[in-house]
Design an enzyme around this catalytic site. Structure first.
Site, PDB file in Angstrom:
ATOM      1  N   HIS B 117     -12.629  -4.327  -8.452  1.00  0.00           N
ATOM      2  CA  HIS B 117     -13.017  -5.057  -7.233  1.00  0.00           C
ATOM      3  C   HIS B 117     -12.002  -6.164  -6.937  1.00  0.00           C
ATOM      4  O   HIS B 117     -11.489  -6.290  -5.828  1.00  0.00           O
ATOM      5  CB  HIS B 117     -14.417  -5.665  -7.431  1.00  0.00           C
ATOM      6  CG  HIS B 117     -14.875  -6.569  -6.327  1.00  0.00           C
ATOM      7  ND1 HIS B 117     -15.812  -6.198  -5.406  1.00  0.00           N
ATOM      8  CD2 HIS B 117     -14.508  -7.847  -5.999  1.00  0.00           C
ATOM      9  CE1 HIS B 117     -16.002  -7.199  -4.541  1.00  0.00           C
ATOM     10  NE2 HIS B 117     -15.230  -8.213  -4.895  1.00  0.00           N
ATOM     11  N   GLU B 118     -11.694  -6.991  -7.939  1.00  0.00           N
ATOM     12  CA  GLU B 118     -10.800  -8.137  -7.696  1.00  0.00           C
ATOM     13  C   GLU B 118      -9.411  -7.682  -7.267  1.00  0.00           C
ATOM     14  O   GLU B 118      -8.777  -8.283  -6.401  1.00  0.00           O
ATOM     15  CB  GLU B 118     -10.710  -9.011  -8.949  1.00  0.00           C
ATOM     16  CG  GLU B 118     -12.027  -9.680  -9.336  1.00  0.00           C
ATOM     17  CD  GLU B 118     -12.704 -10.416  -8.176  1.00  0.00           C
ATOM     18  OE1 GLU B 118     -13.933 -10.454  -8.158  1.00  0.00           O
ATOM     19  OE2 GLU B 118     -11.994 -10.903  -7.272  1.00  0.00           O
ATOM     20  N   HIS B 121      -9.049  -7.293  -3.682  1.00  0.00           N
ATOM     21  CA  HIS B 121      -8.691  -8.532  -2.981  1.00  0.00           C
ATOM     22  C   HIS B 121      -7.204  -8.812  -3.141  1.00  0.00           C
ATOM     23  O   HIS B 121      -6.522  -9.194  -2.191  1.00  0.00           O
ATOM     24  CB  HIS B 121      -9.477  -9.718  -3.542  1.00  0.00           C
ATOM     25  CG  HIS B 121     -10.936  -9.709  -3.218  1.00  0.00           C
ATOM     26  ND1 HIS B 121     -11.425  -9.540  -1.948  1.00  0.00           N
ATOM     27  CD2 HIS B 121     -12.030  -9.847  -4.015  1.00  0.00           C
ATOM     28  CE1 HIS B 121     -12.757  -9.576  -1.966  1.00  0.00           C
ATOM     29  NE2 HIS B 121     -13.138  -9.746  -3.213  1.00  0.00           N
ATOM     30  N   HIS B 127     -14.447  -8.390   1.578  1.00  0.00           N
ATOM     31  CA  HIS B 127     -15.707  -7.791   1.130  1.00  0.00           C
ATOM     32  C   HIS B 127     -16.211  -6.806   2.168  1.00  0.00           C
ATOM     33  O   HIS B 127     -16.010  -6.978   3.359  1.00  0.00           O
ATOM     34  CB  HIS B 127     -16.737  -8.885   0.871  1.00  0.00           C
ATOM     35  CG  HIS B 127     -16.535  -9.551  -0.450  1.00  0.00           C
ATOM     36  ND1 HIS B 127     -16.833 -10.871  -0.699  1.00  0.00           N
ATOM     37  CD2 HIS B 127     -16.010  -9.068  -1.606  1.00  0.00           C
ATOM     38  CE1 HIS B 127     -16.537 -11.172  -1.944  1.00  0.00           C
ATOM     39  NE2 HIS B 127     -16.024 -10.094  -2.525  1.00  0.00           N
TER      40      HIS B 127
END
Lengths: 84, 366
Positions: B117-118, B121, B127
Protein backbone atom coordinates in the site's frame (compact mmCIF):
# COMPACT_ATOMS: atom_id res chain seq x y z
CA UNK A 1 -12.04 -4.16 42.33
CA UNK A 2 -11.32 -0.82 40.63
CA UNK A 3 -14.46 0.79 39.29
CA UNK A 4 -15.12 -0.06 35.67
CA UNK A 5 -13.62 2.39 33.28
CA UNK A 6 -16.31 5.01 32.82
CA UNK A 7 -17.65 5.35 29.31
CA UNK A 8 -15.44 7.80 27.52
CA UNK A 9 -17.06 11.22 27.82
CA UNK A 10 -18.58 12.27 24.47
CA UNK A 11 -15.88 14.98 24.20
CA UNK A 12 -13.23 12.25 23.68
CA UNK A 13 -15.07 10.93 20.63
CA UNK A 14 -15.41 14.44 19.34
CA UNK A 15 -11.75 15.20 19.97
CA UNK A 16 -10.80 11.92 18.28
CA UNK A 17 -12.96 12.89 15.32
CA UNK A 18 -11.47 16.35 15.21
CA UNK A 19 -7.93 14.95 15.19
CA UNK A 20 -8.92 12.45 12.52
CA UNK A 21 -10.39 15.12 10.28
CA UNK A 22 -7.41 17.41 10.84
CA UNK A 23 -5.06 14.60 9.92
CA UNK A 24 -6.81 13.12 6.93
CA UNK A 25 -9.19 15.80 5.65
CA UNK A 26 -7.15 18.92 6.39
CA UNK A 27 -9.72 20.28 8.84
CA UNK A 28 -8.51 23.62 10.10
CA UNK A 29 -5.65 23.99 7.63
CA UNK A 30 -7.83 25.39 4.94
CA UNK A 31 -9.35 28.36 6.77
CA UNK A 32 -11.96 28.44 9.52
CA UNK A 33 -10.73 28.40 13.10
CA UNK A 34 -10.81 25.03 14.86
CA UNK A 35 -11.04 24.60 18.58
CA UNK A 36 -13.47 25.44 21.31
CA UNK A 37 -15.21 28.13 19.28
CA UNK A 38 -14.80 26.36 15.94
CA UNK A 39 -17.21 27.22 13.22
CA UNK A 40 -19.64 24.32 12.86
CA UNK A 41 -19.30 24.51 9.10
CA UNK A 42 -15.77 23.14 8.54
CA UNK A 43 -16.16 20.30 11.04
CA UNK A 44 -19.50 19.13 9.64
CA UNK A 45 -18.33 19.68 6.09
CA UNK A 46 -15.18 17.63 6.64
CA UNK A 47 -17.12 14.95 8.49
CA UNK A 48 -19.49 14.66 5.54
CA UNK A 49 -16.49 14.48 3.21
CA UNK A 50 -15.09 11.57 5.25
CA UNK A 51 -18.46 9.80 5.35
CA UNK A 52 -18.78 10.15 1.61
CA UNK A 53 -15.24 8.85 1.03
CA UNK A 54 -15.97 5.70 3.05
CA UNK A 55 -19.38 5.15 1.50
CA UNK A 56 -21.12 5.79 4.84
CA UNK A 57 -24.47 7.52 5.25
CA UNK A 58 -23.63 11.21 4.93
CA UNK A 59 -25.20 12.44 8.17
CA UNK A 60 -22.72 15.13 9.22
CA UNK A 61 -22.97 13.69 12.72
CA UNK A 62 -20.67 11.34 14.67
CA UNK A 63 -22.87 8.24 14.33
CA UNK A 64 -21.52 4.89 15.62
CA UNK A 65 -20.64 3.62 12.13
CA UNK A 66 -18.55 6.72 11.44
CA UNK A 67 -16.74 6.43 14.78
CA UNK A 68 -16.11 2.74 14.04
CA UNK A 69 -14.39 3.59 10.76
CA UNK A 70 -12.36 6.36 12.42
CA UNK A 71 -11.06 3.85 14.95
CA UNK A 72 -9.82 1.37 12.35
CA UNK A 73 -6.06 0.98 11.87
CA UNK A 74 -5.04 2.77 8.68
CA UNK A 75 -2.44 4.51 6.56
CA UNK A 76 -1.26 7.93 7.70
CA UNK A 77 -1.59 9.56 4.29
CA UNK A 78 -4.42 12.04 3.67
CA UNK A 79 -7.63 10.76 2.09
CA UNK A 80 -8.14 14.08 0.41
CA UNK A 81 -5.09 15.86 -0.91
CA UNK A 82 -1.56 14.55 -1.07
CA UNK A 83 1.60 14.42 1.00
CA UNK A 84 4.25 16.52 -0.53
CA UNK B 1 -3.29 9.74 -8.44
CA UNK B 2 -0.93 12.69 -8.63
CA UNK B 3 -0.71 14.50 -11.94
CA UNK B 4 1.39 12.54 -14.42
CA UNK B 5 3.91 15.36 -14.36
CA UNK B 6 4.37 14.75 -10.61
CA UNK B 7 4.95 11.01 -10.99
CA UNK B 8 8.44 9.57 -11.36
CA UNK B 9 9.77 10.56 -14.77
CA UNK B 10 11.85 7.38 -15.00
CA UNK B 11 10.97 3.72 -14.96
CA UNK B 12 13.96 2.32 -13.08
CA UNK B 13 13.71 3.25 -9.43
CA UNK B 14 15.95 2.48 -6.48
CA UNK B 15 15.14 1.75 -2.86
CA UNK B 16 17.18 1.45 0.30
CA UNK B 17 16.18 -0.11 3.62
CA UNK B 18 17.66 2.22 6.23
CA UNK B 19 16.87 0.08 9.27
CA UNK B 20 14.95 -3.04 10.32
CA UNK B 21 12.11 -3.77 12.70
CA UNK B 22 13.08 -6.15 15.51
CA UNK B 23 9.70 -7.89 15.08
CA UNK B 24 10.93 -10.02 12.18
CA UNK B 25 14.17 -11.61 11.00
CA UNK B 26 15.92 -9.22 8.61
CA UNK B 27 15.51 -11.66 5.73
CA UNK B 28 11.71 -11.66 6.20
CA UNK B 29 11.65 -7.86 6.08
CA UNK B 30 13.70 -7.89 2.88
CA UNK B 31 11.39 -10.49 1.34
CA UNK B 32 8.24 -8.59 2.31
CA UNK B 33 9.57 -5.35 0.82
CA UNK B 34 10.83 -7.04 -2.33
CA UNK B 35 7.45 -8.75 -2.79
CA UNK B 36 5.64 -5.46 -2.15
CA UNK B 37 7.56 -3.77 -4.97
CA UNK B 38 6.87 -6.73 -7.24
CA UNK B 39 3.13 -6.08 -6.83
CA UNK B 40 3.68 -2.86 -8.82
CA UNK B 41 6.44 -3.96 -11.20
CA UNK B 42 4.30 -6.91 -12.32
CA UNK B 43 1.71 -4.57 -13.82
CA UNK B 44 3.87 -1.71 -15.15
CA UNK B 45 7.23 -1.15 -16.89
CA UNK B 46 8.67 -0.04 -13.51
CA UNK B 47 11.73 -1.77 -12.04
CA UNK B 48 12.96 -1.51 -8.43
CA UNK B 49 16.59 -2.05 -7.52
CA UNK B 50 17.85 -2.18 -3.94
CA UNK B 51 20.92 -0.10 -3.19
CA UNK B 52 22.86 0.12 0.02
CA UNK B 53 25.32 2.95 0.28
CA UNK B 54 23.78 6.03 -1.30
CA UNK B 55 20.48 7.90 -1.19
CA UNK B 56 17.81 6.05 -3.16
CA UNK B 57 14.51 7.19 -4.63
CA UNK B 58 12.47 5.34 -2.01
CA UNK B 59 14.10 5.39 1.44
CA UNK B 60 12.43 2.87 3.76
CA UNK B 61 12.62 3.11 7.54
CA UNK B 62 10.98 1.91 10.74
CA UNK B 63 10.46 4.64 13.28
CA UNK B 64 8.06 5.66 16.06
CA UNK B 65 6.33 8.76 17.37
CA UNK B 66 7.55 12.12 16.12
CA UNK B 67 10.20 11.36 13.53
CA UNK B 68 10.66 14.91 12.29
CA UNK B 69 8.67 14.74 9.07
CA UNK B 70 5.78 16.82 10.41
CA UNK B 71 3.63 13.66 10.55
CA UNK B 72 4.25 11.96 13.88
CA UNK B 73 3.12 8.38 14.46
CA UNK B 74 0.67 7.67 17.26
CA UNK B 75 1.77 4.57 19.14
CA UNK B 76 0.37 1.12 18.50
CA UNK B 77 -2.80 0.92 16.37
CA UNK B 78 -4.22 3.96 14.62
CA UNK B 79 -1.71 5.04 12.00
CA UNK B 80 0.44 2.12 10.80
CA UNK B 81 2.66 3.79 8.22
CA UNK B 82 2.82 6.58 5.65
CA UNK B 83 4.70 7.45 2.49
CA UNK B 84 5.34 10.52 0.40
CA UNK B 85 4.44 11.10 -3.21
CA UNK B 86 7.23 11.00 -5.83
CA UNK B 87 9.82 13.77 -5.64
CA UNK B 88 13.28 14.70 -4.43
CA UNK B 89 14.35 14.45 -0.81
CA UNK B 90 11.60 12.91 1.27
CA UNK B 91 9.55 12.35 -1.89
CA UNK B 92 8.82 8.64 -2.34
CA UNK B 93 10.06 7.71 1.14
CA UNK B 94 8.06 5.22 3.23
CA UNK B 95 7.98 5.17 7.05
CA UNK B 96 6.61 2.28 9.12
CA UNK B 97 5.48 2.77 12.72
CA UNK B 98 7.81 0.76 14.94
CA UNK B 99 5.17 0.84 17.69
CA UNK B 100 3.21 -1.67 15.61
CA UNK B 101 3.93 -5.40 15.56
CA UNK B 102 5.02 -6.37 12.05
CA UNK B 103 4.33 -9.93 10.90
CA UNK B 104 4.70 -12.15 7.86
CA UNK B 105 1.41 -13.95 8.51
CA UNK B 106 -2.22 -12.85 8.56
CA UNK B 107 -1.70 -11.75 12.17
CA UNK B 108 -1.91 -7.98 12.39
CA UNK B 109 -0.08 -6.23 10.86
CA UNK B 110 1.25 -7.97 7.82
CA UNK B 111 4.31 -6.02 6.64
CA UNK B 112 3.95 -7.06 2.99
CA UNK B 113 0.34 -5.78 2.74
CA UNK B 114 1.14 -2.43 4.40
CA UNK B 115 4.33 -1.98 2.36
CA UNK B 116 2.53 -2.69 -0.92
CA UNK B 117 0.00 0.00 0.00
CA UNK B 118 2.66 2.54 1.04
CA UNK B 119 4.72 1.98 -2.11
CA UNK B 120 1.55 2.84 -4.03
CA UNK B 121 1.83 6.29 -2.45
CA UNK B 122 5.59 6.37 -3.17
CA UNK B 123 4.66 5.91 -6.83
CA UNK B 124 2.01 8.64 -6.81
CA UNK B 125 -1.26 6.91 -5.94
CA UNK B 126 -3.72 8.46 -3.51
CA UNK B 127 -6.26 6.58 -1.44
CA UNK B 128 -9.05 4.79 -3.23
CA UNK B 129 -12.71 4.82 -2.23
CA UNK B 130 -12.99 1.24 -3.54
CA UNK B 131 -13.33 -0.88 -0.41
CA UNK B 132 -11.61 -3.83 -2.05
CA UNK B 133 -8.65 -1.84 -3.35
CA UNK B 134 -5.15 -2.11 -1.94
CA UNK B 135 -5.12 1.71 -1.78
CA UNK B 136 -8.16 1.85 0.50
CA UNK B 137 -7.09 3.80 3.61
CA UNK B 138 -7.90 1.24 6.30
CA UNK B 139 -6.03 -2.02 6.91
CA UNK B 140 -7.84 -5.16 5.74
CA UNK B 141 -6.98 -8.46 7.30
CA UNK B 142 -6.78 -10.50 4.10
CA UNK B 143 -4.62 -13.54 3.41
CA UNK B 144 -1.19 -12.24 2.31
CA UNK B 145 -0.41 -15.62 0.72
CA UNK B 146 -3.17 -15.29 -1.87
CA UNK B 147 -2.90 -11.53 -2.43
CA UNK B 148 -3.79 -10.30 -5.94
CA UNK B 149 -3.55 -6.62 -6.87
CA UNK B 150 -7.14 -5.43 -7.41
CA UNK B 151 -8.19 -4.00 -10.78
CA UNK B 152 -8.84 -0.57 -9.25
CA UNK B 153 -5.16 -0.32 -8.29
CA UNK B 154 -3.97 -1.70 -11.63
CA UNK B 155 -6.00 0.97 -13.45
CA UNK B 156 -4.53 3.74 -11.28
CA UNK B 157 -0.87 2.72 -11.54
CA UNK B 158 -1.12 2.02 -15.30
CA UNK B 159 -2.60 5.48 -15.78
CA UNK B 160 0.66 6.90 -14.43
CA UNK B 161 3.25 4.48 -15.84
CA UNK B 162 1.59 2.46 -18.59
CA UNK B 163 1.06 -1.27 -18.92
CA UNK B 164 3.58 -4.02 -18.35
CA UNK B 165 5.42 -5.50 -21.31
CA UNK B 166 3.99 -8.87 -20.31
CA UNK B 167 2.24 -10.31 -23.41
CA UNK B 168 -0.62 -11.39 -21.15
CA UNK B 169 -1.85 -8.24 -19.43
CA UNK B 170 -2.43 -8.99 -15.73
CA UNK B 171 -5.91 -8.27 -14.39
CA UNK B 172 -7.12 -8.15 -10.83
CA UNK B 173 -10.24 -8.80 -8.75
CA UNK B 174 -12.98 -6.18 -8.74
CA UNK B 175 -15.19 -5.24 -5.82
CA UNK B 176 -18.85 -6.25 -6.05
CA UNK B 177 -21.31 -3.39 -6.01
CA UNK B 178 -24.51 -3.76 -4.00
CA UNK B 179 -26.82 -3.10 -6.92
CA UNK B 180 -25.06 -5.10 -9.60
CA UNK B 181 -28.00 -6.97 -11.18
CA UNK B 182 -25.65 -9.65 -12.45
CA UNK B 183 -24.14 -10.62 -9.14
CA UNK B 184 -23.80 -14.39 -8.62
CA UNK B 185 -23.41 -15.53 -5.03
CA UNK B 186 -21.08 -18.36 -4.04
CA UNK B 187 -23.15 -19.15 -0.96
CA UNK B 188 -25.85 -17.67 1.27
CA UNK B 189 -26.65 -18.43 4.91
CA UNK B 190 -28.40 -17.08 7.93
CA UNK B 191 -26.15 -16.20 10.86
CA UNK B 192 -27.86 -15.62 14.20
CA UNK B 193 -30.65 -13.60 12.64
CA UNK B 194 -28.52 -11.86 10.00
CA UNK B 195 -28.13 -12.87 6.35
CA UNK B 196 -24.66 -13.49 4.91
CA UNK B 197 -24.11 -13.49 1.15
CA UNK B 198 -20.69 -14.78 0.06
CA UNK B 199 -19.26 -13.49 -3.23
CA UNK B 200 -15.60 -14.17 -4.15
CA UNK B 201 -13.39 -12.80 -1.32
CA UNK B 202 -16.22 -10.66 0.09
CA UNK B 203 -19.44 -11.11 1.99
CA UNK B 204 -22.49 -8.92 2.20
CA UNK B 205 -23.83 -8.79 5.76
CA UNK B 206 -27.51 -7.84 6.06
CA UNK B 207 -29.08 -7.18 9.42
CA UNK B 208 -32.92 -7.35 9.39
CA UNK B 209 -33.16 -3.82 10.80
CA UNK B 210 -30.57 -2.34 8.44
CA UNK B 211 -31.81 -0.89 5.16
CA UNK B 212 -28.64 -1.78 3.29
CA UNK B 213 -26.22 -4.68 3.38
CA UNK B 214 -22.63 -4.02 4.45
CA UNK B 215 -19.68 -5.28 2.40
CA UNK B 216 -16.77 -6.93 4.24
CA UNK B 217 -13.84 -9.16 3.42
CA UNK B 218 -14.55 -12.79 4.33
CA UNK B 219 -11.11 -12.89 5.92
CA UNK B 220 -11.84 -9.84 8.05
CA UNK B 221 -14.27 -12.11 9.89
CA UNK B 222 -12.49 -15.44 9.51
CA UNK B 223 -8.80 -15.00 8.50
CA UNK B 224 -8.24 -18.72 7.94
CA UNK B 225 -11.29 -19.24 5.71
CA UNK B 226 -10.67 -19.68 1.98
CA UNK B 227 -12.31 -17.28 -0.48
CA UNK B 228 -14.70 -18.31 -3.28
CA UNK B 229 -16.43 -20.84 -1.06
CA UNK B 230 -18.98 -23.30 -2.50
CA UNK B 231 -21.74 -23.45 0.11
CA UNK B 232 -22.70 -22.47 3.65
CA UNK B 233 -25.57 -23.11 6.06
CA UNK B 234 -26.46 -22.42 9.66
CA UNK B 235 -27.12 -25.36 11.94
CA UNK B 236 -29.78 -23.92 14.30
CA UNK B 237 -29.11 -26.66 16.86
CA UNK B 238 -25.44 -25.76 17.34
CA UNK B 239 -25.79 -22.17 16.02
CA UNK B 240 -22.68 -22.93 13.98
CA UNK B 241 -22.17 -21.98 10.35
CA UNK B 242 -20.76 -24.77 8.16
CA UNK B 243 -18.77 -23.52 5.18
CA UNK B 244 -17.85 -25.79 2.27
CA UNK B 245 -15.08 -25.55 -0.29
CA UNK B 246 -14.10 -28.46 -2.50
CA UNK B 247 -14.13 -31.65 -0.46
CA UNK B 248 -13.52 -29.83 2.84
CA UNK B 249 -15.82 -28.07 5.27
CA UNK B 250 -15.26 -25.89 8.32
CA UNK B 251 -17.51 -25.06 11.27
CA UNK B 252 -17.66 -21.45 12.48
CA UNK B 253 -18.93 -20.46 15.90
CA UNK B 254 -19.48 -16.71 15.56
CA UNK B 255 -16.05 -15.31 14.67
CA UNK B 256 -14.21 -18.46 15.79
CA UNK B 257 -13.29 -21.47 13.70
CA UNK B 258 -14.34 -24.58 15.66
CA UNK B 259 -11.50 -26.84 16.76
CA UNK B 260 -10.90 -29.94 14.64
CA UNK B 261 -11.85 -28.42 11.31
CA UNK B 262 -11.57 -28.46 8.32
CA UNK B 263 -12.95 -31.97 7.81
CA UNK B 264 -13.73 -34.07 4.76
CA UNK B 265 -17.24 -33.90 3.35
CA UNK B 266 -17.11 -37.70 3.05
CA UNK B 267 -17.45 -37.89 6.83
CA UNK B 268 -20.98 -36.56 6.31
CA UNK B 269 -21.79 -39.54 4.08
CA UNK B 270 -21.08 -38.22 0.58
CA UNK B 271 -19.75 -40.75 -1.94
CA UNK B 272 -16.22 -40.18 -3.21
CA UNK B 273 -17.68 -39.27 -6.60
CA UNK B 274 -18.77 -35.94 -5.12
CA UNK B 275 -15.83 -33.52 -5.35
CA UNK B 276 -17.68 -30.41 -4.17
CA UNK B 277 -21.17 -29.30 -3.30
CA UNK B 278 -23.01 -26.37 -4.85
CA UNK B 279 -25.35 -25.35 -2.05
CA UNK B 280 -26.47 -26.31 1.45
CA UNK B 281 -29.47 -25.30 3.51
CA UNK B 282 -31.04 -26.41 6.80
CA UNK B 283 -34.81 -26.51 6.60
CA UNK B 284 -36.09 -26.08 10.14
CA UNK B 285 -39.64 -26.99 9.19
CA UNK B 286 -38.41 -30.46 8.14
CA UNK B 287 -35.51 -30.73 10.59
CA UNK B 288 -33.30 -31.70 7.67
CA UNK B 289 -30.27 -30.27 5.91
CA UNK B 290 -30.29 -30.46 2.13
CA UNK B 291 -27.06 -30.59 0.13
CA UNK B 292 -27.16 -29.87 -3.59
CA UNK B 293 -24.48 -31.09 -6.00
CA UNK B 294 -24.90 -30.92 -9.78
CA UNK B 295 -28.34 -32.37 -10.58
CA UNK B 296 -28.77 -34.25 -7.31
CA UNK B 297 -29.49 -33.51 -3.66
CA UNK B 298 -29.02 -35.28 -0.37
CA UNK B 299 -30.98 -35.03 2.89
CA UNK B 300 -28.92 -35.08 6.09
CA UNK B 301 -30.29 -35.68 9.59
CA UNK B 302 -28.48 -33.40 12.08
CA UNK B 303 -29.68 -35.44 15.08
CA UNK B 304 -28.57 -38.82 13.77
CA UNK B 305 -25.60 -37.16 12.04
CA UNK B 306 -26.08 -39.21 8.89
CA UNK B 307 -27.56 -38.99 5.41
CA UNK B 308 -31.17 -40.11 5.11
CA UNK B 309 -31.91 -43.32 3.23
CA UNK B 310 -32.93 -43.20 -0.44
CA UNK B 311 -30.72 -40.26 -1.33
CA UNK B 312 -29.42 -38.74 -3.52
CA UNK B 313 -32.49 -37.82 -5.52
CA UNK B 314 -32.93 -35.70 -8.64
CA UNK B 315 -33.47 -32.00 -7.97
CA UNK B 316 -35.78 -31.72 -10.98
CA UNK B 317 -38.09 -34.40 -9.59
CA UNK B 318 -38.54 -32.91 -6.13
CA UNK B 319 -38.22 -29.19 -6.85
CA UNK B 320 -40.20 -28.74 -10.04
CA UNK B 321 -39.20 -25.64 -11.95
CA UNK B 322 -35.91 -25.16 -10.16
CA UNK B 323 -33.10 -25.29 -12.73
CA UNK B 324 -30.19 -27.63 -12.03
CA UNK B 325 -26.79 -26.38 -10.90
CA UNK B 326 -27.83 -24.31 -7.93
CA UNK B 327 -25.32 -21.67 -6.79
CA UNK B 328 -26.66 -21.07 -3.30
CA UNK B 329 -29.69 -21.66 -1.08
CA UNK B 330 -31.02 -20.53 2.28
CA UNK B 331 -34.14 -20.93 4.41
CA UNK B 332 -35.62 -17.82 5.95
CA UNK B 333 -38.93 -17.15 7.70
CA UNK B 334 -40.55 -20.31 6.35
CA UNK B 335 -39.43 -19.91 2.77
CA UNK B 336 -36.70 -21.68 0.80
CA UNK B 337 -34.66 -19.51 -1.56
CA UNK B 338 -32.59 -20.87 -4.44
CA UNK B 339 -29.97 -18.75 -6.19
CA UNK B 340 -29.12 -19.70 -9.75
CA UNK B 341 -26.94 -17.18 -11.54
CA UNK B 342 -28.44 -13.74 -11.16
CA UNK B 343 -31.92 -15.12 -10.45
CA UNK B 344 -33.44 -16.06 -7.14
CA UNK B 345 -36.37 -18.48 -6.76
CA UNK B 346 -38.59 -18.22 -3.70
CA UNK B 347 -39.93 -21.74 -3.14
CA UNK B 348 -42.80 -23.03 -1.04
CA UNK B 349 -41.85 -26.38 0.51
CA UNK B 350 -45.44 -27.34 1.23
CA UNK B 351 -47.05 -26.60 -2.10
CA UNK B 352 -43.81 -27.55 -3.91
CA UNK B 353 -44.17 -24.45 -6.05
CA UNK B 354 -42.09 -21.47 -7.00
CA UNK B 355 -43.74 -18.46 -5.35
CA UNK B 356 -41.77 -15.77 -7.17
CA UNK B 357 -38.59 -15.14 -9.12
CA UNK B 358 -36.41 -12.25 -7.94
CA UNK B 359 -33.03 -10.75 -8.70
CA UNK B 360 -30.30 -12.43 -6.67
CA UNK B 361 -29.39 -9.14 -5.00
CA UNK B 362 -32.94 -8.29 -3.88
CA UNK B 363 -31.92 -8.64 -0.19
CA UNK B 364 -29.06 -6.17 -0.33
CA UNK B 365 -31.23 -3.06 -0.22
CA UNK B 366 -31.06 -1.89 -3.82
Amino acid sequence: FPADKQDEPPATKEEMAENYLKRFYSLGTDGGPVGRKKHIQPFTEKLEQMQKFFGLKVTGTLDPKTVEVMEKPRCGVYDVGQYS
Amino acid sequence: TVAKSSAWQKKDLTYRILNFTPDLPQADVETAIQRAFKVWSDVTPLTFTRIYNEVSDIEISFTAGDHKDNSPFDGSGGILAHAFQPGNGIGGDAHFDEDETWTKTSEIYNLFLVAAHEFGHSLGLSHSTDQGALMYPTYSNTDPKTFQLPQDDINAIQYLYGKSSNPVQPTGPSTPSRCDPNVVFNAVTTMRGELIFFVKRFLWRKHPQASEAELMFVQAFWPSLPTNIDAAYENPITEQILVFKGSKYTALDGFDVVQGYPRNIYSLGFPKTVKRIDAAVHIEQLGKTYFFAAKKYWSYDEDKKQMDKGFPKQISNDFPGIPDKIDAAFYYRGRLYFFIGRSQFEYNINSKRIVQVLRSNSWLGC
